[in-house]
Design an enzyme around this catalytic site. Structure first.
Site, PDB file in Angstrom:
ATOM      1  N   SER A 149       0.830  -1.192   0.000  1.00 43.28           N
ATOM      2  CA  SER A 149       0.000   0.000   0.000  1.00 43.28           C
ATOM      3  C   SER A 149       0.876   1.258   0.000  1.00 43.28           C
ATOM      4  O   SER A 149       1.744   1.406  -0.859  1.00 43.28           O
ATOM      5  CB  SER A 149      -0.950  -0.039   1.198  1.00 43.28           C
ATOM      6  OG  SER A 149      -1.951   0.946   1.092  1.00 43.28           O
ATOM      7  N   HIS A 208      -7.495  -5.282  -0.489  1.00 46.15           N
ATOM      8  CA  HIS A 208      -6.270  -4.493  -0.599  1.00 46.15           C
ATOM      9  C   HIS A 208      -5.099  -5.134   0.142  1.00 46.15           C
ATOM     10  O   HIS A 208      -3.986  -4.611   0.077  1.00 46.15           O
ATOM     11  CB  HIS A 208      -6.535  -3.082  -0.043  1.00 46.15           C
ATOM     12  CG  HIS A 208      -5.432  -2.108  -0.264  1.00 46.15           C
ATOM     13  ND1 HIS A 208      -4.915  -1.817  -1.515  1.00 46.15           N
ATOM     14  CD2 HIS A 208      -4.720  -1.335   0.619  1.00 46.15           C
ATOM     15  CE1 HIS A 208      -3.947  -0.921  -1.400  1.00 46.15           C
ATOM     16  NE2 HIS A 208      -3.805  -0.619  -0.124  1.00 46.15           N
ATOM     17  N   ASP A 216      -9.926  -4.392  -5.817  1.00 41.25           N
ATOM     18  CA  ASP A 216      -9.296  -3.671  -4.710  1.00 41.25           C
ATOM     19  C   ASP A 216      -9.988  -2.325  -4.564  1.00 41.25           C
ATOM     20  O   ASP A 216      -9.946  -1.492  -5.481  1.00 41.25           O
ATOM     21  CB  ASP A 216      -7.798  -3.493  -5.000  1.00 41.25           C
ATOM     22  CG  ASP A 216      -7.023  -2.846  -3.866  1.00 41.25           C
ATOM     23  OD1 ASP A 216      -7.639  -2.160  -3.039  1.00 41.25           O
ATOM     24  OD2 ASP A 216      -5.796  -3.022  -3.821  1.00 41.25           O
TER      25      ASP A 216
END
Length: 269
Positions: free
Chosen positions: A95, A245, A217
């Protein structure tokens, strides 16, 4: 205190294995990797750490001014890799830590042999000709909710980020992670994350990279993963059949398989 002490470093796997450093995302800590560590540690020296203000990081690591931008987190990772002195490492960023990993490689390419970018997004805000996944109003609402109702934000956002509503335990694990983190830290990290635009930095990176994208996602849509791949020299793109995610939670076997396959081959795409 040394950077490794400040950031609660833990290392597992053979001491002579290729060093693989795992960097967690917003609202999480190093425990986010618990489903994949053992598989990576068979042949790699796996290094886990906590970002400033997260997990077991020393309270002094977080500075609201220095960590108002991703450059502060980049400084931390550079200092940590220098302190570890493992030579060029495989740096795995999930991320927002994918962006931090890119910034580390751009600044200090000598520290990073390869990058693995899991669910990366150089800009979360939509722009002309670019889909980041969020409108300006959505970002404003997200940050406002963080300021006024952190626990409510955690309860609502964690299941959305985790995806897989048929597996509520994943959302519950992420919610618990958010609740363990100091709200002040998460608010600052969220502002640095969602208000950043690091698209131009992709051109600065020459390190071989793997971009790992889930097919569904809610935070980083497929278009973002492809954008990173298309603008990142020497990158390879893999779309895994996973939802959410956080594939290290929802699809750990698939994530491990694509990463190990990439590391077993030549760095060029």
């Amino acid at each position: 205190m040394s950077p490794r002490a400040l950031h609660n470093v833990r290392a597992v796997g053979p001491v002579d294995g290729t060093p693989l450093v795992l960097a967690h995302g917003l609202g999480c800590d190093q425990t986010m990797w618990h489903r994949v560590v053992d598989a990576f540690a068979v042949d790699h020296r796996v290094v886990l750490f906590d970002h400033a203000g997260a997990g077991g990081a020393h309270p002094s690591t977080f500075d609201p001014d220095r960590h108002a931008s991703l450059e502060g987190y980049t400084d931390d990772v550079v200092a940590l890799l220098d302190d570890l002195a493992l030579g060029p490492v495989v740096l795995v960023g999930h991320s927002v830590s994918a962006t931090i990993a890119l910034l580390v490689a751009a600044r200090r390419p000598d520290l990073v042999d390869r990058l693995v970018l899991v669910g990366p997004s150089p800009r979360y805000l939509d722009d002309d000709g670019y889909r980041g996944g969020f409108s300006a109003a959505e970002i404003d609402e997200l940050l406002a909710t963080l300021e006024t109702n952190y626990l409510g934000w955690s309860d609502v956002m964690a299941p959305v980020i985790a995806g897989n509503p048929d597996r509520p335990e994943l959302g519950a694990e992420l919610t618990a992670s958010f609740r363990r983190t100091d709200p002040q830290v998460t608010r600052a990290f969220a502002r640095a994350t969602f208000l950043s635009d690091n698209r131009a930095d992709l051109a600065r990176v020459r390190t071989a990279s793997l971009v790992v994208q889930c097919r569904e996602d809610a935070i980083a849509p497929v278009e973002v993963g492809r954008y990173v791949h298309e603008h990142l020299a020497g990158s390879r793109f893999v779309l895994i059949d996973a939802v959410g995610h956080c594939p290290q939670l929802s699809a750990p076997e698939e994530l491990v398989a694509v990463v190990l396959d990439y590391l077993a081959g030549p760095p060029a795409p």
